[in-house]
Design a protein around this motif. Structure first.
Motif, PDB file in Angstrom:
ATOM      1  N   CYS A   4       0.845  -1.202   0.000  1.00 59.50           N
ATOM      2  CA  CYS A   4       0.000   0.000   0.000  1.00 59.50           C
ATOM      3  C   CYS A   4       0.881   1.253   0.000  1.00 59.50           C
ATOM      4  O   CYS A   4       0.666   2.180  -0.783  1.00 59.50           O
ATOM      5  CB  CYS A   4      -0.899  -0.035   1.228  1.00 59.50           C
ATOM      6  SG  CYS A   4      -1.922   1.412   1.472  1.00 59.50           S
ATOM      7  N   SER A   5       1.879   1.284   0.859  1.00 60.85           N
ATOM      8  CA  SER A   5       2.784   2.433   0.929  1.00 60.85           C
ATOM      9  C   SER A   5       3.577   2.581  -0.354  1.00 60.85           C
ATOM     10  O   SER A   5       3.754   3.685  -0.860  1.00 60.85           O
ATOM     11  CB  SER A   5       3.753   2.271   2.101  1.00 60.85           C
ATOM     12  OG  SER A   5       3.069   2.254   3.311  1.00 60.85           O
ATOM     13  N   GLU A   6       4.060   1.476  -0.869  1.00 59.71           N
ATOM     14  CA  GLU A   6       4.843   1.538  -2.105  1.00 59.71           C
ATOM     15  C   GLU A   6       4.001   2.083  -3.254  1.00 59.71           C
ATOM     16  O   GLU A   6       4.452   2.948  -4.008  1.00 59.71           O
ATOM     17  CB  GLU A   6       5.393   0.159  -2.455  1.00 59.71           C
ATOM     18  CG  GLU A   6       6.317   0.194  -3.656  1.00 59.71           C
ATOM     19  CD  GLU A   6       7.012  -1.126  -3.905  1.00 59.71           C
ATOM     20  OE1 GLU A   6       7.686  -1.217  -4.934  1.00 59.71           O
ATOM     21  OE2 GLU A   6       6.888  -2.063  -3.086  1.00 59.71           O
ATOM     22  N   MET A   7       2.765   1.622  -3.373  1.00 61.48           N
ATOM     23  CA  MET A   7       1.878   2.116  -4.431  1.00 61.48           C
ATOM     24  C   MET A   7       1.634   3.614  -4.262  1.00 61.48           C
ATOM     25  O   MET A   7       1.648   4.367  -5.236  1.00 61.48           O
ATOM     26  CB  MET A   7       0.548   1.365  -4.413  1.00 61.48           C
ATOM     27  CG  MET A   7       0.632  -0.051  -4.919  1.00 61.48           C
ATOM     28  SD  MET A   7      -0.902  -0.998  -4.700  1.00 61.48           S
ATOM     29  CE  MET A   7      -2.175   0.141  -5.144  1.00 61.48           C
ATOM     30  N   TYR A   8       1.414   4.049  -3.031  1.00 56.41           N
ATOM     31  CA  TYR A   8       1.136   5.463  -2.765  1.00 56.41           C
ATOM     32  C   TYR A   8       2.338   6.329  -3.145  1.00 56.41           C
ATOM     33  O   TYR A   8       2.214   7.277  -3.914  1.00 56.41           O
ATOM     34  CB  TYR A   8       0.771   5.672  -1.300  1.00 56.41           C
ATOM     35  CG  TYR A   8       0.610   7.126  -0.936  1.00 56.41           C
ATOM     36  CD1 TYR A   8      -0.555   7.811  -1.248  1.00 56.41           C
ATOM     37  CD2 TYR A   8       1.631   7.822  -0.308  1.00 56.41           C
ATOM     38  CE1 TYR A   8      -0.708   9.150  -0.928  1.00 56.41           C
ATOM     39  CE2 TYR A   8       1.498   9.160   0.012  1.00 56.41           C
ATOM     40  CZ  TYR A   8       0.326   9.815  -0.295  1.00 56.41           C
ATOM     41  OH  TYR A   8       0.194  11.135   0.013  1.00 56.41           O
ATOM     42  N   VAL A  12       2.543   8.988  -6.202  1.00 53.95           N
ATOM     43  CA  VAL A  12       2.709  10.421  -5.955  1.00 53.95           C
ATOM     44  C   VAL A  12       3.960  10.927  -6.668  1.00 53.95           C
ATOM     45  O   VAL A  12       3.953  11.970  -7.315  1.00 53.95           O
ATOM     46  CB  VAL A  12       2.775  10.712  -4.432  1.00 53.95           C
ATOM     47  CG1 VAL A  12       3.252  12.122  -4.164  1.00 53.95           C
ATOM     48  CG2 VAL A  12       1.411  10.478  -3.792  1.00 53.95           C
ATOM     49  N   LYS A  13       5.040  10.167  -6.567  1.00 52.06           N
ATOM     50  CA  LYS A  13       6.309  10.568  -7.183  1.00 52.06           C
ATOM     51  C   LYS A  13       6.193  10.655  -8.704  1.00 52.06           C
ATOM     52  O   LYS A  13       6.746  11.554  -9.322  1.00 52.06           O
ATOM     53  CB  LYS A  13       7.392   9.567  -6.800  1.00 52.06           C
ATOM     54  CG  LYS A  13       8.738   9.795  -7.470  1.00 52.06           C
ATOM     55  CD  LYS A  13       9.717   8.700  -7.131  1.00 52.06           C
ATOM     56  CE  LYS A  13       9.513   7.442  -7.898  1.00 52.06           C
ATOM     57  NZ  LYS A  13       9.900   7.435  -9.278  1.00 52.06           N
ATOM     58  N   PRO A  16       2.834  13.645 -12.758  1.00 52.53           N
ATOM     59  CA  PRO A  16       3.355  14.970 -13.122  1.00 52.53           C
ATOM     60  C   PRO A  16       2.488  16.138 -12.632  1.00 52.53           C
ATOM     61  O   PRO A  16       2.989  17.249 -12.492  1.00 52.53           O
ATOM     62  CB  PRO A  16       3.407  14.929 -14.652  1.00 52.53           C
ATOM     63  CG  PRO A  16       2.459  13.865 -15.058  1.00 52.53           C
ATOM     64  CD  PRO A  16       2.426  12.877 -13.924  1.00 52.53           C
ATOM     65  N   LYS A  17       1.211  15.902 -12.341  1.00 55.15           N
ATOM     66  CA  LYS A  17       0.334  16.976 -11.853  1.00 55.15           C
ATOM     67  C   LYS A  17       0.706  17.418 -10.439  1.00 55.15           C
ATOM     68  O   LYS A  17       0.396  18.529 -10.027  1.00 55.15           O
ATOM     69  CB  LYS A  17      -1.124  16.525 -11.855  1.00 55.15           C
ATOM     70  CG  LYS A  17      -1.710  16.235 -13.207  1.00 55.15           C
ATOM     71  CD  LYS A  17      -3.158  15.820 -13.069  1.00 55.15           C
ATOM     72  CE  LYS A  17      -3.240  14.626 -12.169  1.00 55.15           C
ATOM     73  NZ  LYS A  17      -4.111  13.564 -12.472  1.00 55.15           N
ATOM     74  N   LEU A  18       1.364  16.548  -9.690  1.00 60.40           N
ATOM     75  CA  LEU A  18       1.603  16.819  -8.274  1.00 60.40           C
ATOM     76  C   LEU A  18       2.884  17.604  -8.004  1.00 60.40           C
ATOM     77  O   LEU A  18       3.021  18.199  -6.944  1.00 60.40           O
ATOM     78  CB  LEU A  18       1.620  15.508  -7.480  1.00 60.40           C
ATOM     79  CG  LEU A  18       0.332  14.697  -7.548  1.00 60.40           C
ATOM     80  CD1 LEU A  18       0.476  13.417  -6.744  1.00 60.40           C
ATOM     81  CD2 LEU A  18      -0.856  15.503  -7.056  1.00 60.40           C
ATOM     82  N   GLY A  24      14.048  10.818  -0.637  1.00 64.28           N
ATOM     83  CA  GLY A  24      14.637   9.585  -0.118  1.00 64.28           C
ATOM     84  C   GLY A  24      13.620   8.743   0.617  1.00 64.28           C
ATOM     85  O   GLY A  24      12.590   9.234   1.057  1.00 64.28           O
ATOM     86  N   SER A  25      13.927   7.452   0.702  1.00 62.63           N
ATOM     87  CA  SER A  25      13.106   6.494   1.444  1.00 62.63           C
ATOM     88  C   SER A  25      14.046   5.589   2.230  1.00 62.63           C
ATOM     89  O   SER A  25      15.037   5.099   1.677  1.00 62.63           O
ATOM     90  CB  SER A  25      12.262   5.638   0.492  1.00 62.63           C
ATOM     91  OG  SER A  25      11.295   6.421  -0.153  1.00 62.63           O
ATOM     92  N   TRP A  26      13.717   5.387   3.503  1.00 56.29           N
ATOM     93  CA  TRP A  26      14.567   4.590   4.365  1.00 56.29           C
ATOM     94  C   TRP A  26      13.734   3.587   5.152  1.00 56.29           C
ATOM     95  O   TRP A  26      12.604   3.864   5.530  1.00 56.29           O
ATOM     96  CB  TRP A  26      15.306   5.483   5.364  1.00 56.29           C
ATOM     97  CG  TRP A  26      16.262   6.423   4.718  1.00 56.29           C
ATOM     98  CD1 TRP A  26      17.581   6.211   4.461  1.00 56.29           C
ATOM     99  CD2 TRP A  26      15.975   7.744   4.255  1.00 56.29           C
ATOM    100  NE1 TRP A  26      18.118   7.309   3.858  1.00 56.29           N
ATOM    101  CE2 TRP A  26      17.159   8.266   3.716  1.00 56.29           C
ATOM    102  CE3 TRP A  26      14.834   8.530   4.220  1.00 56.29           C
ATOM    103  CZ2 TRP A  26      17.246   9.536   3.167  1.00 56.29           C
ATOM    104  CZ3 TRP A  26      14.906   9.799   3.666  1.00 56.29           C
ATOM    105  CH2 TRP A  26      16.106  10.292   3.158  1.00 56.29           C
TER     106      TRP A  26
END
Length: 82
Positions: A4-8, A12-13, A16-18, A24-26
């Motif tokens: 779920c987090s990975e999809m989100y 988001v990343k 292009p609209k956002l 970074g991700s840890w």
């Protein structure tokens, strides 16, 4: 990482609209396990508000966003990331 987090965060990343940059991700390996930290860069607070409104209005990301904790961090004076 939770799918779920990975999809989100990937959604988001990559949207292009956002206008969001994933800095970074840890994964926590020492301390509270199953904890992940993601730092996203927005175009100032107005960009954050605009992005969050778009995320909440999108059926694909609204439910994902509700299932995760969010924090707004303020960098310390000596932090290399500002």
């Amino acid at each position: 990482m939770d799918p779920c987090s990975e999809m989100y965060y990937m959604g988001v990343k990559d949207d292009p609209k956002l206008h969001v940059k994933l800095t970074g991700s840890w994964e926590t390996v020492l301390g509270e396990q199953d904890t992940f930290t993601h730092i996203l860069e927005y175009e100032n607070y107005g960009g954050l508000d605009k992005t969050m409104a778009l995320v909440r209005s999108s059926p694909e990301t609204a439910q994902l966003a509700k299932s995760m904790d969010s924090f707004i961090l303020k960098p310390l004076p000596f932090s290399p990331l500002k």
